[in-house]
Scaffold this active site. Sequence first.
Site, PDB file in Angstrom:
ATOM      1  N   TRP A   1       0.873  -1.182   0.000  1.00 37.57           N
ATOM      2  CA  TRP A   1       0.000   0.000   0.000  1.00 37.57           C
ATOM      3  C   TRP A   1       0.909   1.231   0.000  1.00 37.57           C
ATOM      4  O   TRP A   1       1.866   1.312   0.769  1.00 37.57           O
ATOM      5  CB  TRP A   1      -0.922   0.064   1.215  1.00 37.57           C
ATOM      6  CG  TRP A   1      -1.669   1.373   1.197  1.00 37.57           C
ATOM      7  CD1 TRP A   1      -2.707   1.703   0.389  1.00 37.57           C
ATOM      8  CD2 TRP A   1      -1.363   2.557   1.959  1.00 37.57           C
ATOM      9  NE1 TRP A   1      -3.074   3.018   0.605  1.00 37.57           N
ATOM     10  CE2 TRP A   1      -2.264   3.562   1.570  1.00 37.57           C
ATOM     11  CE3 TRP A   1      -0.407   2.862   2.942  1.00 37.57           C
ATOM     12  CZ2 TRP A   1      -2.261   4.849   2.109  1.00 37.57           C
ATOM     13  CZ3 TRP A   1      -0.391   4.133   3.483  1.00 37.57           C
ATOM     14  CH2 TRP A   1      -1.317   5.124   3.074  1.00 37.57           C
TER      15      TRP A   1
ATOM     16  N   GLU B   1      -2.892  -3.021  -2.689  1.00 36.58           N
ATOM     17  CA  GLU B   1      -4.044  -2.422  -1.999  1.00 36.58           C
ATOM     18  C   GLU B   1      -4.389  -1.044  -2.551  1.00 36.58           C
ATOM     19  O   GLU B   1      -3.582  -0.124  -2.519  1.00 36.58           O
ATOM     20  CB  GLU B   1      -3.737  -2.311  -0.493  1.00 36.58           C
ATOM     21  CG  GLU B   1      -4.875  -1.701   0.316  1.00 36.58           C
ATOM     22  CD  GLU B   1      -4.557  -1.623   1.819  1.00 36.58           C
ATOM     23  OE1 GLU B   1      -3.394  -1.897   2.206  1.00 36.58           O
ATOM     24  OE2 GLU B   1      -5.467  -1.283   2.588  1.00 36.58           O
TER      25      GLU B   1
ATOM     26  N   LYS C   1      -6.945   2.488  -2.915  1.00 36.83           N
ATOM     27  CA  LYS C   1      -7.630   3.410  -2.019  1.00 36.83           C
ATOM     28  C   LYS C   1      -8.352   4.462  -2.858  1.00 36.83           C
ATOM     29  O   LYS C   1      -7.935   4.761  -3.975  1.00 36.83           O
ATOM     30  CB  LYS C   1      -6.586   4.058  -1.092  1.00 36.83           C
ATOM     31  CG  LYS C   1      -7.148   4.932   0.002  1.00 36.83           C
ATOM     32  CD  LYS C   1      -6.155   5.055   1.154  1.00 36.83           C
ATOM     33  CE  LYS C   1      -6.591   6.081   2.155  1.00 36.83           C
ATOM     34  NZ  LYS C   1      -5.928   5.938   3.440  1.00 36.83           N
TER      35      LYS C   1
ATOM     36  N   ASP D   1      -9.663  -3.334   1.306  1.00 38.48           N
ATOM     37  CA  ASP D   1      -9.801  -2.673   2.605  1.00 38.48           C
ATOM     38  C   ASP D   1     -11.140  -1.968   2.560  1.00 38.48           C
ATOM     39  O   ASP D   1     -11.342  -1.065   1.726  1.00 38.48           O
ATOM     40  CB  ASP D   1      -8.631  -1.689   2.796  1.00 38.48           C
ATOM     41  CG  ASP D   1      -8.689  -0.963   4.132  1.00 38.48           C
ATOM     42  OD1 ASP D   1      -9.780  -0.520   4.520  1.00 38.48           O
ATOM     43  OD2 ASP D   1      -7.633  -0.801   4.770  1.00 38.48           O
TER      44      ASP D   1
ATOM     45  N   HIS E   1     -11.681   1.777   2.122  1.00 34.53           N
ATOM     46  CA  HIS E   1     -11.075   2.437   0.970  1.00 34.53           C
ATOM     47  C   HIS E   1     -12.012   2.648  -0.209  1.00 34.53           C
ATOM     48  O   HIS E   1     -11.571   2.742  -1.347  1.00 34.53           O
ATOM     49  CB  HIS E   1      -9.853   1.643   0.498  1.00 34.53           C
ATOM     50  CG  HIS E   1      -8.711   1.750   1.455  1.00 34.53           C
ATOM     51  ND1 HIS E   1      -7.441   1.315   1.160  1.00 34.53           N
ATOM     52  CD2 HIS E   1      -8.634   2.271   2.701  1.00 34.53           C
ATOM     53  CE1 HIS E   1      -6.642   1.541   2.180  1.00 34.53           C
ATOM     54  NE2 HIS E   1      -7.344   2.105   3.140  1.00 34.53           N
TER      55      HIS E   1
ATOM     56  N   HIS F   1      -8.631  -6.404   4.285  1.00 34.91           N
ATOM     57  CA  HIS F   1      -8.277  -5.549   5.413  1.00 34.91           C
ATOM     58  C   HIS F   1      -9.596  -5.141   6.033  1.00 34.91           C
ATOM     59  O   HIS F   1     -10.232  -4.190   5.583  1.00 34.91           O
ATOM     60  CB  HIS F   1      -7.505  -4.304   4.947  1.00 34.91           C
ATOM     61  CG  HIS F   1      -6.038  -4.496   4.907  1.00 34.91           C
ATOM     62  ND1 HIS F   1      -5.143  -3.462   4.754  1.00 34.91           N
ATOM     63  CD2 HIS F   1      -5.290  -5.620   5.047  1.00 34.91           C
ATOM     64  CE1 HIS F   1      -3.910  -3.948   4.778  1.00 34.91           C
ATOM     65  NE2 HIS F   1      -3.961  -5.247   4.948  1.00 34.91           N
TER      66      HIS F   1
ATOM     67  N   ASP G   1     -12.138   6.874   5.982  1.00 38.73           N
ATOM     68  CA  ASP G   1     -11.296   5.714   6.285  1.00 38.73           C
ATOM     69  C   ASP G   1     -10.682   5.894   7.669  1.00 38.73           C
ATOM     70  O   ASP G   1      -9.479   6.020   7.834  1.00 38.73           O
ATOM     71  CB  ASP G   1     -10.210   5.623   5.201  1.00 38.73           C
ATOM     72  CG  ASP G   1      -9.314   4.413   5.385  1.00 38.73           C
ATOM     73  OD1 ASP G   1      -9.792   3.407   5.936  1.00 38.73           O
ATOM     74  OD2 ASP G   1      -8.139   4.487   4.976  1.00 38.73           O
TER      75      ASP G   1
ATOM     76  N   ASP H   1     -10.522   3.973  10.289  1.00 40.81           N
ATOM     77  CA  ASP H   1      -9.922   2.816  10.950  1.00 40.81           C
ATOM     78  C   ASP H   1     -10.380   2.629  12.389  1.00 40.81           C
ATOM     79  O   ASP H   1      -9.575   2.372  13.284  1.00 40.81           O
ATOM     80  CB  ASP H   1      -8.386   2.870  10.841  1.00 40.81           C
ATOM     81  CG  ASP H   1      -7.927   2.578   9.426  1.00 40.81           C
ATOM     82  OD1 ASP H   1      -8.217   1.485   8.942  1.00 40.81           O
ATOM     83  OD2 ASP H   1      -7.297   3.457   8.798  1.00 40.81           O
TER      84      ASP H   1
ATOM     85  N   ASP I   1      -7.370  -4.250   9.728  1.00 37.62           N
ATOM     86  CA  ASP I   1      -6.656  -2.980   9.601  1.00 37.62           C
ATOM     87  C   ASP I   1      -7.426  -1.871  10.309  1.00 37.62           C
ATOM     88  O   ASP I   1      -8.192  -1.147   9.685  1.00 37.62           O
ATOM     89  CB  ASP I   1      -6.439  -2.637   8.115  1.00 37.62           C
ATOM     90  CG  ASP I   1      -5.499  -1.448   7.954  1.00 37.62           C
ATOM     91  OD1 ASP I   1      -4.927  -1.004   8.976  1.00 37.62           O
ATOM     92  OD2 ASP I   1      -5.345  -0.960   6.818  1.00 37.62           O
TER      93      ASP I   1
END
Length: 421
Positions: free
Chosen positions: A188, A229, A231, A262, A265, A289, A297, A299, A329
């Site tokens: 990433w 990965e 985004k 992810d 993303h 993820h 995003d 997290d 993640d």
Amino acid sequence: MKKEMIEKSYQLAKERYAALGVDTDKVIAEMDNINISLHCWQTDDVGGFEKAGSVLGGGGIQATGNFPGKSKTIEQMRADLDKVMSLLPGKQRLNLHAIYGEFGGETVDRDQIEVKHFQGWIDWAKKRGIGLDFNCTCFSHPYADDGFTLSAKNEKIRKFWVEHTKRCRAIAAEMGKQLGTPAVHNIWIPDGSKDTPVDRNGLRGQLKKSLDEIFAVKYPKKHLKDSVESKLFGIGSESMVVGSHDFYVGYAIRNNTMITLDNGHFHPTEMVGDKISSILQFVDEILLHLTRGVRWDSDHVLTFNDELLLITGEIVRCNALKRVNVGLDFFDASLNRIGAYVIGTRSAQMAFMYALLEPGKTLLKFEDEGKNFERLALLELLKSMPFGAVYDYYCMKSKVLVGQDYIDEIMKYEKEVLLKR
Ligand code: RNT
Ligand code: ZN
């Protein structure tokens, strides 16, 4: 929780599911094959162990909060991870970033890292009988400050990151070799642009060139599995991200790598669960993820929500458990970090279990016969089935604390260990 109560609840749950044609014992056995890779960076807010004691910077990823007790040394991190794993049923893997090597107080720049800096981790994992996964770290570094790494037009910077990533793949392949289970290496990069660029094409060309150089070195699949990965946007890369979903889907299909999904993303209304049956038509395996994006995003700690359930549900419906590598993640510094891990990982496990407990054949039959009312009714009824009792029993069988008992255990660890740091 009392053993008798757990067993009694399980027996009742077993009967309820059996009435729908679902074998809960089989589901429990299947759960042990789902090895979730724990992302080491939840223990220290993506800090790492480089000499300067790097703080997460650049790339628009951010951990907010200052809850006490974050791990500051490798020993502390290992203790935290052991604690986490002791509270999880089944077996996990550990997912490391390149900034988490044992550099012994030396300054080892990213283009200098070697297997020896990770041998301690390999030995640690071997002792526990678990696998490792790995990531190049293309952020929190002066050469990432201009916003471009593998897509940089500055040749010195681009080459630096190519060298770093090549070394990371070599390290990952060695992890896989020594541990007897392929390591997933994930790329990433934060590359993107705050304002409207005019040379998107040039930047994407640079990224493609860098990836081609990186993947020119081949490793046996039994040691290394590569993933890329994408985004949508980040803080500071609002107008364009070089490694977009389209870019990497194309790259992965043409070059036979995995693609990392992810779920933070994508556009908030876009569902990663919906992508699985598309992507798996064209790539062999994917890496997840799992995260919880709140408005962006962000997290946040993973929870048992609709987004997660669509992801796990689709994996099971695609009969693709063997083609999916499950990673987490999230990084939240505003609550007990160890507790955050256990919440997130247990939620992911529970979501997989929920998916496995679905009476797939019946639902499919309804759908194929156009019985839309019956399909919706059953899907809705499943939400109040006693799946928690099945998960509790799985925990008990795996000899880990059941239900709310893990909360007390974490509070004890906070008092005895975390608050003393
Ligand atoms: C960033 C990506 C990436 C990182 C980790 C630390 O948006 O999700 O996976 O979170 O590599
Ligand atoms: Zn990610």
